[in-house]
Design a protein around this motif. Structure first.
Motif, PDB file in Angstrom:
ATOM      1  N   ALA A  52       0.809  -1.220   0.000  1.00 39.94           N
ATOM      2  CA  ALA A  52       0.000   0.000   0.000  1.00 39.94           C
ATOM      3  C   ALA A  52       0.849   1.279   0.000  1.00 39.94           C
ATOM      4  O   ALA A  52       0.401   2.315  -0.497  1.00 39.94           O
ATOM      5  CB  ALA A  52      -0.941  -0.019   1.202  1.00 39.94           C
ATOM      6  N   THR A  53       2.056   1.217   0.550  1.00 37.77           N
ATOM      7  CA  THR A  53       2.916   2.414   0.592  1.00 37.77           C
ATOM      8  C   THR A  53       3.202   2.936  -0.821  1.00 37.77           C
ATOM      9  O   THR A  53       3.222   4.146  -1.054  1.00 37.77           O
ATOM     10  CB  THR A  53       4.273   2.057   1.253  1.00 37.77           C
ATOM     11  N   LYS A  56       0.199   4.622  -2.262  1.00 41.07           N
ATOM     12  CA  LYS A  56       0.074   5.971  -1.694  1.00 41.07           C
ATOM     13  C   LYS A  56       0.969   6.964  -2.453  1.00 41.07           C
ATOM     14  O   LYS A  56       0.545   8.081  -2.753  1.00 41.07           O
ATOM     15  CB  LYS A  56       0.469   5.918  -0.210  1.00 41.07           C
ATOM     16  N   TYR A  78      -6.282  -6.533   4.481  1.00 42.38           N
ATOM     17  CA  TYR A  78      -5.487  -5.443   3.902  1.00 42.38           C
ATOM     18  C   TYR A  78      -6.277  -4.429   3.086  1.00 42.38           C
ATOM     19  O   TYR A  78      -5.730  -3.389   2.719  1.00 42.38           O
ATOM     20  CB  TYR A  78      -4.378  -6.031   3.021  1.00 42.38           C
ATOM     21  N   GLU A  80      -8.446  -2.201   3.701  1.00 41.62           N
ATOM     22  CA  GLU A  80      -8.510  -0.830   4.232  1.00 41.62           C
ATOM     23  C   GLU A  80      -7.209  -0.060   3.959  1.00 41.62           C
ATOM     24  O   GLU A  80      -7.240   1.130   3.664  1.00 41.62           O
ATOM     25  CB  GLU A  80      -8.835  -0.837   5.726  1.00 41.62           C
ATOM     26  N   ASP A  81      -6.085  -0.749   4.054  1.00 42.11           N
ATOM     27  CA  ASP A  81      -4.793  -0.097   3.755  1.00 42.11           C
ATOM     28  C   ASP A  81      -4.768   0.409   2.310  1.00 42.11           C
ATOM     29  O   ASP A  81      -4.296   1.514   2.035  1.00 42.11           O
ATOM     30  CB  ASP A  81      -3.619  -1.080   3.925  1.00 42.11           C
ATOM     31  N   LYS A  84      -7.191   3.410   1.971  1.00 40.03           N
ATOM     32  CA  LYS A  84      -6.572   4.633   2.534  1.00 40.03           C
ATOM     33  C   LYS A  84      -5.451   5.150   1.645  1.00 40.03           C
ATOM     34  O   LYS A  84      -5.210   6.352   1.556  1.00 40.03           O
ATOM     35  CB  LYS A  84      -6.000   4.339   3.932  1.00 40.03           C
ATOM     36  N   ALA A  85      -4.755   4.243   0.986  1.00 41.80           N
ATOM     37  CA  ALA A  85      -3.638   4.636   0.125  1.00 41.80           C
ATOM     38  C   ALA A  85      -4.125   5.345  -1.133  1.00 41.80           C
ATOM     39  O   ALA A  85      -3.342   5.988  -1.831  1.00 41.80           O
ATOM     40  CB  ALA A  85      -2.814   3.412  -0.247  1.00 41.80           C
TER      41      ALA A  85
END
Ligand code: DX5
Ligand code: ZN
Length: 212
Positions: A52-53, A56, A78, A80-81, A84-85
């Motif tokens: 996810a990083t 993002k 995972y 949600e990650d 959010k990303a």
């Protein structure tokens, strides 16, 4: 085929990961529609990619639709990650999720589109029960895990079967080029994912156009 439009989604798996910002600009200039991000965990598929990083960071570089294809076990842990990303679409594998409906609804509850994917050995009928719910169906035309494999023509009847029952977006992923893209569209696919073909092309814009 019900869908009048064809969309092209370059898979960044074939991009230069040391220079992703420029690769994203290359995708935008080439006139592609979505950015397909292949997330692999080394368990669901025998390869590891990104998390996810990275999604993002991509989000900060583009307004294009970010299409996250989760080839991971326990995607429910995972999603949600990845939401959010900044993912706009999250596709999970039917083989990895014991209860698909609640997960699809959860993804959609965040205003994110939810897709379901099936591997080559998985029958179309496995997803018939969720066709009324999902925003997208992704049919794999290679064994997931790696870019650069050959298109499995024998998946075309599977796409046809799904198209008969489903009016939404059908994405085809694996071994897509101008020739195989035609076959995927003829079977009823309307969103083509392509990695190797687009990133190795001399002129990405022409290659994108050749898939439409
Ligand atoms: C495979 C991935 C595909 C792949 C496509 O597991 O889901 O998105 O990167 O790459 P090509 O177009 O090279 O087959
Ligand atoms: Zn993919």
């Amino acid at each position: 085929m019900d869908k009048k439009y064809i969309l092209v989604a370059p898979s960044i798996l074939s991009a230069d990961f040391s220079d992703l910002g420029n690769e994203i600009r290359r995708i935008e200039k080439a006139g592609a529609d979505w950015i397909h991000v292949d997330i692999m965990d080394g368990h669901f598929v025998p390869n590891l990619t990104i998390g996810a990083t990275v999604v993002k960071s991509l989000r900060r570089h583009t307004k294009l639709i970010i299409d996250s294809h989760l080839m991971i076990e326990n995607p429910q842990r995972y999603v949600e990650d990845f939401i959010k990303a900044g993912s706009d679409i999250i596709t999970v594998h039917a083989e990895a999720v014991p209860r698909l409906k609640p997960l699809i609804k959860k993804i959609q509850s965040y205003g994110v589109r939810a897709g379901v994917s099936i591997k080559p050995k998985t029958k179309a009928s496995v997803i018939y029960g969720v066709l009324g719910l999902v925003d997208l169906v992704l049919v794999m035309t290679v064994e997931p895990g790696f870019g650069g494999q050959s298109f499995m023509q024998d998946m075309m009847p599977k796409i046809e079967k799904i198209r008969l029952r489903y009016k939404g977006d059908i994405q085809v992923d694996g071994g897509i080029n101008a020739e195989t893209g035609k076959q995927a569209k003829a079977a009823g696919g309307n969103i083509l994912v392509a990695g190797t073909y687009l990133f190795k092309a001399k002129d990405m814009k022409k290659a994108v156009a050749s898939l439409r």
